[in-house]
Design a protein around this motif. Structure first.
Motif, short mmCIF file in Angstrom:
data_model
loop_
_atom_site.label_atom_id
_atom_site.label_comp_id
_atom_site.label_asym_id
_atom_site.label_seq_id
_atom_site.Cartn_x
_atom_site.Cartn_y
_atom_site.Cartn_z
N LYS A 15 47.10 41.33 23.22
CA LYS A 15 45.76 41.03 23.72
C LYS A 15 45.68 41.33 25.21
N ALA A 16 46.71 40.93 25.95
CA ALA A 16 46.73 41.18 27.39
C ALA A 16 46.67 42.67 27.68
N TYR A 17 47.44 43.43 26.93
CA TYR A 17 47.47 44.89 27.14
C TYR A 17 46.09 45.50 26.88
N ARG A 18 45.43 45.06 25.81
CA ARG A 18 44.10 45.61 25.49
C ARG A 18 43.10 45.31 26.61
N ILE A 19 43.15 44.08 27.10
CA ILE A 19 42.21 43.68 28.15
C ILE A 19 42.47 44.44 29.45
N PHE A 20 43.71 44.47 29.84
CA PHE A 20 44.05 45.15 31.09
C PHE A 20 43.80 46.65 31.01
N SER A 21 44.08 47.25 29.86
CA SER A 21 43.86 48.68 29.69
C SER A 21 42.38 49.03 29.81
N ALA A 22 41.54 48.19 29.19
CA ALA A 22 40.10 48.43 29.25
C ALA A 22 39.60 48.32 30.69
N VAL A 28 39.56 48.95 37.71
CA VAL A 28 39.74 47.63 38.32
C VAL A 28 41.18 47.58 38.85
N PRO A 29 41.37 47.54 40.17
CA PRO A 29 42.72 47.63 40.76
C PRO A 29 43.70 46.58 40.25
N GLU A 30 43.23 45.34 40.10
CA GLU A 30 44.12 44.26 39.66
C GLU A 30 44.60 44.48 38.23
N ALA A 31 43.79 45.14 37.42
CA ALA A 31 44.19 45.43 36.04
C ALA A 31 45.25 46.52 36.02
N VAL A 32 45.11 47.50 36.90
CA VAL A 32 46.12 48.56 37.02
C VAL A 32 47.46 47.94 37.41
N PHE A 33 47.41 47.02 38.37
CA PHE A 33 48.63 46.32 38.80
C PHE A 33 49.22 45.50 37.65
N ALA A 34 48.37 44.79 36.92
CA ALA A 34 48.83 43.95 35.81
C ALA A 34 49.54 44.78 34.74
N LEU A 35 49.01 45.96 34.46
CA LEU A 35 49.68 46.85 33.51
C LEU A 35 51.05 47.25 34.04
N GLY A 36 51.12 47.45 35.35
CA GLY A 36 52.41 47.77 35.95
C GLY A 36 53.44 46.68 35.73
N THR A 37 53.01 45.43 35.85
CA THR A 37 53.95 44.32 35.63
C THR A 37 54.41 44.26 34.18
N MET A 38 53.52 44.63 33.26
CA MET A 38 53.89 44.61 31.84
C MET A 38 54.95 45.69 31.56
N ALA A 52 55.64 51.97 35.41
CA ALA A 52 55.31 50.82 36.25
C ALA A 52 55.10 51.27 37.69
N LEU A 53 56.01 52.11 38.17
CA LEU A 53 55.91 52.60 39.54
C LEU A 53 54.61 53.37 39.75
N LYS A 54 54.27 54.22 38.81
CA LYS A 54 53.04 55.00 38.93
C LYS A 54 51.82 54.08 39.00
N LEU A 55 51.82 53.05 38.17
CA LEU A 55 50.70 52.10 38.16
C LEU A 55 50.66 51.26 39.44
N TYR A 56 51.82 50.86 39.91
CA TYR A 56 51.88 50.08 41.15
C TYR A 56 51.33 50.89 42.32
N ILE A 57 51.75 52.16 42.39
CA ILE A 57 51.26 53.01 43.49
C ILE A 57 49.76 53.21 43.38
N ALA A 58 49.28 53.39 42.16
CA ALA A 58 47.83 53.55 41.95
C ALA A 58 47.08 52.30 42.41
N SER A 59 47.64 51.13 42.09
CA SER A 59 46.98 49.88 42.51
C SER A 59 47.06 49.72 44.02
#
Length: 208
Positions: A15-22, A28-38, A52-59
């Motif tokens: 559920k978390a992945y679906r929400i953050f991906s959407a 939404v920068p915080e969602a990009v970061f959250a995906l990175g943590t996952m 994760a690194l790619k998403l963190y840099i994007a955020s």
């Protein structure tokens, strides 16, 4: 974001992945970061530090300070098979400029230890001061030691005791030990062997 965070806390990773991906698709920068943590921690999906690194840099490019910090740590450690200290320092500098205390502390440490940057006690002192003012116990401890040693500033034992006391109040192990030494030696405070012993015991307990 709140629903995604709640799902993550409940370990409902799908559920978390679906929400953050959407939300990430909506930039939404915080969602990009959250995906990175996952991806970094392997929450509900295979651990993938490169992604994760790619998403963190994007955020980070969107102003997420923790994203910049985590990306920098991955780049420093080289856990993806590739180290890039120059980019790591750049990311930390950007986050530090935006007021991120952990990035400020790391830069203070790197400038003090001459890791990835030239040794510069003045810069180290400045970064520690900014982080310490935000309550960062690691920085408060280091700032106290710099005051005691006269590195990056004039030697001032009373100021050293002030910052060490702040860090010790957060049960920072090294600060408790350092403050105990100040009381034992009577530097910046009146020598107090009993208090020194109490602080040494607290330090041992904090170190575990």
């Amino acid at each position: 974001m709140e629903k995604g965070a709640a799902a993550l806390e409940e370990k409902n990773f799908n559920k978390a992945y679906r929400i953050f991906s959407a939300l990430a698709d909506e930039n939404v920068p915080e969602a990009v970061f959250a995906l990175g943590t996952m991806y970094e921690n392997g929450f509900g999906l295979p651990q993938d530090l490169r992604r994760a690194l790619k998403l963190y840099i994007a955020s980070a490019r969107r102003g997420v300070n923790e994203g910049a910090y985590r990306a920098a740590m991955i780049l420093i450690k080289g856990d993806t098979g590739h180290k890039d200290p120059l980019l790591a320092v750049k990311l930390l500098e950007e986050a530090a400029e935006r007021g991120h205390d952990k990035s400020q502390y790391k830069l203070g440490f790197y400038h003090q230890a001459a890791k990835y940057v030239m040794r510069d006690y003045d810069k180290s002192f400045a970064y520690y001061t900014k982080a310490a003012a935000q309550g960062n116990a690691d920085a408060q401890n280091k700032l106290g030691l710099m005051h005691a040693a006269g590195k990056g500033t004039m030697k001032d034992y009373e100021e050293a005791v002030k910052w060490l006391t702040m860090a010790a109040g957060q049960r920072h192990p090294e600060a408790l030990y350092n403050l105990a030494c100040m009381y034992h030696e009577g530097k910046g405070v009146k020598a107090d062997l009993k208090k020194a012993v109490r602080l040494f015991k607290l330090a041992m307990k904090a170190y575990g």
